[in-house]
Motif scaffolding. Structure first.
Motif, PDB file in Angstrom:
ATOM      1  N   MET A 105       0.627  -1.466  -0.316  1.00  0.00           N
ATOM      2  CA  MET A 105      -0.204   0.321  -0.022  1.00  0.00           C
ATOM      3  C   MET A 105       0.783   1.728  -0.176  1.00  0.00           C
ATOM      4  O   MET A 105       0.739   2.038  -1.199  1.00  0.00           O
ATOM      5  CB  MET A 105      -0.771  -0.429   1.499  1.00  0.00           C
ATOM      6  CG  MET A 105      -1.590   0.982   1.007  1.00  0.00           C
ATOM      7  SD  MET A 105      -3.310   0.688   2.900  1.00  0.00           S
ATOM      8  CE  MET A 105      -2.865   2.579   3.505  1.00  0.00           C
ATOM      9  N   PHE A 106       2.059   1.706   0.767  1.00  0.00           N
ATOM     10  CA  PHE A 106       2.552   2.193   0.856  1.00  0.00           C
ATOM     11  C   PHE A 106       3.558   2.151  -0.265  1.00  0.00           C
ATOM     12  O   PHE A 106       3.781   3.513  -0.618  1.00  0.00           O
ATOM     13  CB  PHE A 106       3.784   2.533   2.715  1.00  0.00           C
ATOM     14  CG  PHE A 106       2.925   2.991   3.687  1.00  0.00           C
ATOM     15  CD1 PHE A 106       2.458   4.139   4.282  1.00  0.00           C
ATOM     16  CD2 PHE A 106       2.799   1.753   4.239  1.00  0.00           C
ATOM     17  CE1 PHE A 106       1.822   4.032   4.837  1.00  0.00           C
ATOM     18  CE2 PHE A 106       2.275   1.833   5.422  1.00  0.00           C
ATOM     19  CZ  PHE A 106       1.608   3.609   5.940  1.00  0.00           C
ATOM     20  N   LYS A 107       3.809   1.094  -1.072  1.00  0.00           N
ATOM     21  CA  LYS A 107       4.737   1.877  -2.850  1.00  0.00           C
ATOM     22  C   LYS A 107       3.675   2.105  -3.419  1.00  0.00           C
ATOM     23  O   LYS A 107       5.006   2.974  -3.927  1.00  0.00           O
ATOM     24  CB  LYS A 107       5.254  -0.116  -2.677  1.00  0.00           C
ATOM     25  CG  LYS A 107       6.570  -0.257  -2.474  1.00  0.00           C
ATOM     26  CD  LYS A 107       7.118  -1.694  -3.796  1.00  0.00           C
ATOM     27  CE  LYS A 107       6.769  -2.544  -2.744  1.00  0.00           C
ATOM     28  NZ  LYS A 107       7.293  -3.572  -3.153  1.00  0.00           N
ATOM     29  N   ALA A 108       2.639   2.149  -3.302  1.00  0.00           N
ATOM     30  CA  ALA A 108       1.578   2.488  -4.600  1.00  0.00           C
ATOM     31  C   ALA A 108       1.366   3.787  -4.150  1.00  0.00           C
ATOM     32  O   ALA A 108       1.351   4.942  -4.892  1.00  0.00           O
ATOM     33  CB  ALA A 108       0.302   1.975  -4.458  1.00  0.00           C
ATOM     34  N   ILE A 109       1.310   4.587  -3.140  1.00  0.00           N
ATOM     35  CA  ILE A 109       1.609   5.915  -2.744  1.00  0.00           C
ATOM     36  C   ILE A 109       3.122   6.351  -3.085  1.00  0.00           C
ATOM     37  O   ILE A 109       2.755   8.031  -2.774  1.00  0.00           O
ATOM     38  CB  ILE A 109       1.057   5.901  -0.993  1.00  0.00           C
ATOM     39  CG1 ILE A 109      -0.083   5.461  -0.875  1.00  0.00           C
ATOM     40  CG2 ILE A 109       1.174   7.619  -0.948  1.00  0.00           C
ATOM     41  CD1 ILE A 109      -0.793   5.629   0.898  1.00  0.00           C
ATOM     42  N   ALA A 110       3.428   6.404  -2.909  1.00  0.00           N
ATOM     43  CA  ALA A 110       5.438   6.603  -2.693  1.00  0.00           C
ATOM     44  C   ALA A 110       5.765   6.632  -3.917  1.00  0.00           C
ATOM     45  O   ALA A 110       6.937   6.414  -4.655  1.00  0.00           O
ATOM     46  CB  ALA A 110       6.667   5.324  -1.710  1.00  0.00           C
ATOM     47  N   HIS A 111       5.309   7.743  -4.870  1.00  0.00           N
ATOM     48  CA  HIS A 111       5.490   8.378  -5.685  1.00  0.00           C
ATOM     49  C   HIS A 111       5.174   9.556  -6.183  1.00  0.00           C
ATOM     50  O   HIS A 111       3.791  10.004  -5.783  1.00  0.00           O
ATOM     51  CB  HIS A 111       4.895   7.575  -7.642  1.00  0.00           C
ATOM     52  CG  HIS A 111       6.059   8.106  -8.108  1.00  0.00           C
ATOM     53  ND1 HIS A 111       5.721   8.778  -8.753  1.00  0.00           N
ATOM     54  CD2 HIS A 111       6.563   7.638  -8.974  1.00  0.00           C
ATOM     55  CE1 HIS A 111       6.756   9.218 -10.380  1.00  0.00           C
ATOM     56  NE2 HIS A 111       7.057   8.050 -10.095  1.00  0.00           N
ATOM     57  N   PRO A 112       6.286  10.489  -6.236  1.00  0.00           N
ATOM     58  CA  PRO A 112       5.480  12.301  -6.314  1.00  0.00           C
ATOM     59  C   PRO A 112       4.186  12.198  -7.219  1.00  0.00           C
ATOM     60  O   PRO A 112       3.158  12.936  -6.866  1.00  0.00           O
ATOM     61  CB  PRO A 112       6.160  13.002  -6.707  1.00  0.00           C
ATOM     62  CG  PRO A 112       7.841  11.681  -6.734  1.00  0.00           C
ATOM     63  CD  PRO A 112       7.074  10.758  -6.008  1.00  0.00           C
ATOM     64  N   THR A 113       4.514  11.743  -7.662  1.00  0.00           N
ATOM     65  CA  THR A 113       2.765  11.784  -9.009  1.00  0.00           C
ATOM     66  C   THR A 113       1.770  11.351  -8.927  1.00  0.00           C
ATOM     67  O   THR A 113       0.752  11.842  -8.638  1.00  0.00           O
ATOM     68  CB  THR A 113       3.433  11.010 -10.782  1.00  0.00           C
ATOM     69  OG1 THR A 113       4.680  11.740 -11.285  1.00  0.00           O
ATOM     70  CG2 THR A 113       2.417  11.335 -11.917  1.00  0.00           C
ATOM     71  N   ARG A 114       1.925   9.888  -8.141  1.00  0.00           N
ATOM     72  CA  ARG A 114       0.727   9.353  -7.269  1.00  0.00           C
ATOM     73  C   ARG A 114       0.003  10.089  -6.517  1.00  0.00           C
ATOM     74  O   ARG A 114      -0.902  10.618  -6.429  1.00  0.00           O
ATOM     75  CB  ARG A 114       0.640   8.501  -7.117  1.00  0.00           C
ATOM     76  CG  ARG A 114       1.424   7.097  -8.023  1.00  0.00           C
ATOM     77  CD  ARG A 114       1.434   5.181  -8.567  1.00  0.00           C
ATOM     78  NE  ARG A 114       2.275   4.883  -7.078  1.00  0.00           N
ATOM     79  CZ  ARG A 114       3.229   4.353  -7.839  1.00  0.00           C
ATOM     80  NH1 ARG A 114       3.769   5.005  -9.026  1.00  0.00           N
ATOM     81  NH2 ARG A 114       4.096   4.063  -7.127  1.00  0.00           N
ATOM     82  N   ILE A 115       0.915  11.320  -5.268  1.00  0.00           N
ATOM     83  CA  ILE A 115       0.665  11.787  -4.252  1.00  0.00           C
ATOM     84  C   ILE A 115       0.171  12.765  -4.289  1.00  0.00           C
ATOM     85  O   ILE A 115      -1.635  13.218  -4.479  1.00  0.00           O
ATOM     86  CB  ILE A 115       1.839  11.968  -4.058  1.00  0.00           C
ATOM     87  CG1 ILE A 115       2.608  10.986  -2.739  1.00  0.00           C
ATOM     88  CG2 ILE A 115       1.965  13.153  -2.785  1.00  0.00           C
ATOM     89  CD1 ILE A 115       4.146  11.294  -2.416  1.00  0.00           C
ATOM     90  N   ARG A 116       0.543  13.315  -6.039  1.00  0.00           N
ATOM     91  CA  ARG A 116       0.292  14.520  -6.532  1.00  0.00           C
ATOM     92  C   ARG A 116      -1.364  14.419  -7.446  1.00  0.00           C
ATOM     93  O   ARG A 116      -2.650  14.880  -6.543  1.00  0.00           O
ATOM     94  CB  ARG A 116       0.486  15.719  -7.582  1.00  0.00           C
ATOM     95  CG  ARG A 116       1.703  16.533  -6.846  1.00  0.00           C
ATOM     96  CD  ARG A 116       3.228  16.235  -7.505  1.00  0.00           C
ATOM     97  NE  ARG A 116       2.211  17.491  -8.692  1.00  0.00           N
ATOM     98  CZ  ARG A 116       2.389  18.269  -9.744  1.00  0.00           C
ATOM     99  NH1 ARG A 116       3.880  17.404 -11.134  1.00  0.00           N
ATOM    100  NH2 ARG A 116       2.133  18.775 -10.788  1.00  0.00           N
ATOM    101  N   ILE A 117      -1.771  13.017  -7.827  1.00  0.00           N
ATOM    102  CA  ILE A 117      -3.262  12.634  -8.663  1.00  0.00           C
ATOM    103  C   ILE A 117      -3.699  12.445  -7.303  1.00  0.00           C
ATOM    104  O   ILE A 117      -4.993  13.293  -7.015  1.00  0.00           O
ATOM    105  CB  ILE A 117      -3.130  11.331  -8.690  1.00  0.00           C
ATOM    106  CG1 ILE A 117      -2.395  11.309 -10.154  1.00  0.00           C
ATOM    107  CG2 ILE A 117      -4.443  10.551  -8.954  1.00  0.00           C
ATOM    108  CD1 ILE A 117      -1.840   9.904 -10.339  1.00  0.00           C
ATOM    109  N   LEU A 118      -3.331  12.275  -6.004  1.00  0.00           N
ATOM    110  CA  LEU A 118      -4.315  11.877  -4.662  1.00  0.00           C
ATOM    111  C   LEU A 118      -4.175  13.239  -3.899  1.00  0.00           C
ATOM    112  O   LEU A 118      -5.920  13.122  -3.855  1.00  0.00           O
ATOM    113  CB  LEU A 118      -3.863  11.342  -3.986  1.00  0.00           C
ATOM    114  CG  LEU A 118      -3.354   9.432  -4.475  1.00  0.00           C
ATOM    115  CD1 LEU A 118      -2.769   8.765  -2.415  1.00  0.00           C
ATOM    116  CD2 LEU A 118      -4.310   8.884  -4.160  1.00  0.00           C
ATOM    117  N   GLU A 119      -3.859  14.279  -4.398  1.00  0.00           N
ATOM    118  CA  GLU A 119      -4.313  15.306  -3.735  1.00  0.00           C
ATOM    119  C   GLU A 119      -5.018  16.569  -4.702  1.00  0.00           C
ATOM    120  O   GLU A 119      -5.769  16.845  -4.194  1.00  0.00           O
ATOM    121  CB  GLU A 119      -3.032  16.630  -3.184  1.00  0.00           C
ATOM    122  CG  GLU A 119      -2.095  15.426  -1.914  1.00  0.00           C
ATOM    123  CD  GLU A 119      -0.432  16.719  -2.181  1.00  0.00           C
ATOM    124  OE1 GLU A 119      -0.270  16.415  -0.796  1.00  0.00           O
ATOM    125  OE2 GLU A 119       0.194  17.218  -2.824  1.00  0.00           O
TER     126      GLU A 119
END
Lengths: 106, 106
Positions: free
Chosen positions: A12-26
């Motif tokens: 789960m954390f690996k899925a979150i752990a990318h700048p682009t993916r964090i920006r998507i979530l935000e």
DNA sequence: AAATTATATTAGTATATTTTAATATACTTT
DNA sequence: AAAGTATATTAAAATATACTAATATAATTT
């Protein structure tokens, strides 16, 4: 057994752990968006955006539905946002401390 | 600018995103431990444990102090534990839902 | 049914992470 | 100061991730 659960959490954390993916979530924090809106706002290639969305969806963090030509993504569990907010908080404290280290004759 | 912050957050999640490191954090939840206690409890090689501890320390998630021969690690920001607890909660919901999918004629 | 639009997939290359094994460092005790 | 402990570092090989570019799919409009 305990190891398997740690592995699931790590995934789960690996899925979150990318700048682009964090920006998507935000971006999705305030509601659903289609792929075209996401990659334009992020200034990231469409194909690459699709790949990152797929990572988050595979990990069951995002869900999607089709509407005509478009695919609309949204956050599946709002708790994910809480995680990001706590990360924000920690980051602020870390930067704050790093800054203070300058003040003290370092 | 926003990109750099996302990168910093991603780095933080990357540090957490490993089963062994998650287990280390969960061990340290109730207080500090020395390296020898950690790798024995986890059943992980000493060298490997040191490496994982170094990842968490470099990311400013753990702190350490020396006491004689031993190095004692602890969690620097208790908020990290909150993050793990929310991840737990999400994981439970995900598994719960996966289970329900069986019940409904699938 | 052909052309268009939005999204997804695939393959290849580049990079990064993880593990293991060997070795180094740094205190302590003898 | 030599030997013993606890921890850290390094290097090499194995594995996993990420990006780009090209192509495929799927729904829509003409």
């Amino acid at each position: 057994m305990k190891e398997k659960i740690s592995q699931l959490k790590a995934d789960m954390f690996k899925a979150i752990a990318h700048p682009t993916r964090i920006r998507i979530l935000e971006l999705l924090k305030d509601g659903e968006l289609c792929v075209c809106e996401i990659f334009e706002k992020l200034n990231v290639e469409q194909a690459n955006t699709s790949q990152h969305l797929a990572v988050l969806k595979k990990q069951d963090i995002l869900k999607s539905r089709k509407e005509g030509l478009r695919v609309i993504y949204s956050i599946k569990y709002p708790e994910v946002i809480e995680i990001l907010e706590i990360a924000d908080k920690i980051l602020k404290m870390q930067l704050d401390e790093a800054l203070k280290a300058f003040g003290s004759t370092k």
